[in-house]
Design an enzyme around this catalytic site. Structure first.
Site, PDB file in Angstrom:
ATOM      1  N   LEU A   1     -13.047  22.376  43.028  1.00 35.66           N
ATOM      2  CA  LEU A   1     -12.732  22.621  44.458  1.00 35.66           C
ATOM      3  C   LEU A   1     -13.712  23.766  44.957  1.00 35.66           C
ATOM      4  O   LEU A   1     -13.738  24.724  44.214  1.00 35.66           O
ATOM      5  CB  LEU A   1     -11.555  23.043  44.905  1.00 35.66           C
ATOM      6  CG  LEU A   1     -10.346  22.107  44.773  1.00 35.66           C
ATOM      7  CD1 LEU A   1      -9.122  22.762  45.331  1.00 35.66           C
ATOM      8  CD2 LEU A   1     -10.440  20.952  45.852  1.00 35.66           C
ATOM      9  N   HIS A   2     -14.807  23.494  45.895  1.00 38.57           N
ATOM     10  CA  HIS A   2     -15.345  24.706  46.372  1.00 38.57           C
ATOM     11  C   HIS A   2     -15.792  24.352  48.063  1.00 38.57           C
ATOM     12  O   HIS A   2     -16.232  25.464  48.427  1.00 38.57           O
ATOM     13  CB  HIS A   2     -16.541  24.782  45.671  1.00 38.57           C
ATOM     14  CG  HIS A   2     -17.601  23.805  45.810  1.00 38.57           C
ATOM     15  ND1 HIS A   2     -17.658  22.292  45.277  1.00 38.57           N
ATOM     16  CD2 HIS A   2     -18.976  23.772  46.433  1.00 38.57           C
ATOM     17  CE1 HIS A   2     -18.497  21.764  45.770  1.00 38.57           C
ATOM     18  NE2 HIS A   2     -19.439  22.560  46.516  1.00 38.57           N
ATOM     19  N   ARG A   3     -15.412  23.273  48.577  1.00 39.37           N
ATOM     20  CA  ARG A   3     -15.797  23.138  49.816  1.00 39.37           C
ATOM     21  C   ARG A   3     -14.869  24.125  50.794  1.00 39.37           C
ATOM     22  O   ARG A   3     -13.865  24.490  50.725  1.00 39.37           O
ATOM     23  CB  ARG A   3     -15.471  21.783  50.403  1.00 39.37           C
ATOM     24  CG  ARG A   3     -16.116  20.715  49.804  1.00 39.37           C
ATOM     25  CD  ARG A   3     -17.017  19.924  50.680  1.00 39.37           C
ATOM     26  NE  ARG A   3     -17.787  19.302  49.749  1.00 39.37           N
ATOM     27  CZ  ARG A   3     -19.097  19.238  49.483  1.00 39.37           C
ATOM     28  NH1 ARG A   3     -19.776  20.520  50.216  1.00 39.37           N
ATOM     29  NH2 ARG A   3     -19.912  18.955  48.432  1.00 39.37           N
TER      30      ARG A   3
END
Ligand code: UD1
Length: 360
Positions: free
Chosen positions: A205-207
């Site tokens: 997850l990084h958005r």
């Protein structure tokens, strides 16, 4: 002919590595220069990928580092312009949709240097995503649009781009995947983490839309915590996400194991042995499709619809109930649906890219 290749951030490296190798095989006809903008700079976000993917060290590193979108874009342009003036390449090749991609394309366009965009034509139709802006604008000013699939061609044609500028070459990231998948088996990551094939899940997850808002991130972590009660989860955590967890005071349970970002081979060996991948990455939606690993994408849209139509991907949004229900469904299914590998995702895309550059 002289080609100047530009990379900047983690998802660029596995797209550029096969192109560099394919140009090297034609070294009699083509010279190449590699520029790293330095958008990503940590050992785990950059240097380890160069090693795993057997890429040559960059000829030039612009060392721009982190910053706001305007800062990053402007810093790449300021630093790249004198390089392009000195090198005067016939082509600038940019890949993907990160800030470095657009900044390099814009710099080249203003100098009248031809631009080839690899992974052209993908559209989420969501302008709140910084990558969507980068994709639309890079395509608009590129001379050669090298697409991964026919849906991308259709998007470009609908935007009025001349058909002769578009060449469907396939997905170059899959070239890296096929080259590295055997080598990745030498990785000891499964033993190091004490997990067995198909007995664990992988999360990335990084958005900004998922991790920068406290309520959204808490909600996603509640879903992951529920899934981790059924299936141990390994979560190599992006620096942005790690910073937000600390900021929002979120403490994951021990069944949700946060580890440092992994290099390309360790990560490939990890996700390709997972029972299930949950992600908001673009690339991983494609890679899981190519390897037949079930993928749940924690977003409301995707610029890669082919991974849903033909592959293993499913959009599950960011709501707790829908994420958990989709994961449980996969855990309860004996035999996941047999995916199809999209046309031209065959490991030979880089060769087609070099052919197109030589022809145009
Ligand atoms: C960028 C890309 C995104 C891509 C992602 C993959 C843009 C707009 N976004 O997002 O499309 O999916 O890379 O990782 O280009 N940081 C480090 N070490 C690094 C790099 C970054 O600690 O080597 C930290 C910094 O605090 C930085 C933050 O991560 O401010 C975000 O980095 P940035 O390059 O701005 O965007 P990403 O979120 O990585």
């Amino acid at each position: 002919m002289k080609i100047l290749n530009v990379v900047g951030a983690r998802p660029n490296f596995m797209k550029m590595a096969p192109i560099i190798a394919a140009i090297q095989r034609r070294a009699q006809e083509v010279a190449q220069v590699l520029v790293h903008t330095g958008q990503h700079y940590d050992e785990t976000m950059s240097a380890s990928f160069f090693r795993d993917l057997q890429m040559p060290a960059p000829d030039i590193n612009l060392e721009i580092g982190s910053g706001t979108h305007a800062e990053q874009t402007a810093m790449v342009m300021l630093a790249l312009e004198p390089v392009l003036i000195a090198e005067r390449p016939d082509w600038v090749v940019v890949v993907g949709d990160v800030n470095s991609t657009l900044a390099a394309a814009l710099t080249a366009a203003k100098l009248g240097i031809k631009i080839a965009h690899v992974e052209a034509g993908l559209r989420s139709f969501d302008r709140a995503m910084p990558e969507e802006i980068n994709r639309v604008l890079t395509d608009r000013i590129s001379d050669l649009l090298l697409t991964p699939s026919k849906d991308a061609d259709r998007n470009l044609l609908a935007e009025g781009i001349a058909p002769e500028r578009i060449v469907c070459v396939g997905n170059v990231m899959i070239d890296s995947l096929f080259v590295q998948v055997e080598r990745a088996r030498q990785s000891t990551i499964l033993a190091d983490l004490n997990v067995s094939p198909r007995q664990f899940g992988v999360v990335t997850l990084h958005r900004p839309s998922n991790v920068d808002d406290a309520a959204t991130l808490k909600n996603i972590f509640a879903a992951l915590t529920a899934i981790a009660a059924e299936l141990p989860i390994v979560f190599p955590i992006h620096p942005r996400t790690k910073a937000r967890l600390a900021e929002f005071g979120i403490e994951p349970p021990p069944t949700l194991r946060l580890i440092e970002p992994l290099g390309y081979r360790d990560f490939l060996q990890l996700w390709s042995n997972a029972r299930l991948v949950l992600t908001d990455s673009g690339g991983l939606q494609e890679e899981t499709t190519a390897m037949g690993i079930p993928c749940l994408t924690l977003r409301d849209n995707t610029e890669r619809p082919i991974t849903i139509e033909q592959g293993t991907n499913r959009l599950v949004g960011r709501e707790l109930a829908s994420i958990v229900a989709a994961a449980i469904e996969i855990l309860n299914s004996e035999q996941p649906r047999q995916p199809r590998i999209p046309d031209l995702w065959d490991g030979r895309t880089a060769e087609r890219i070099v052919e197109a550059l030589l022809k145009n």
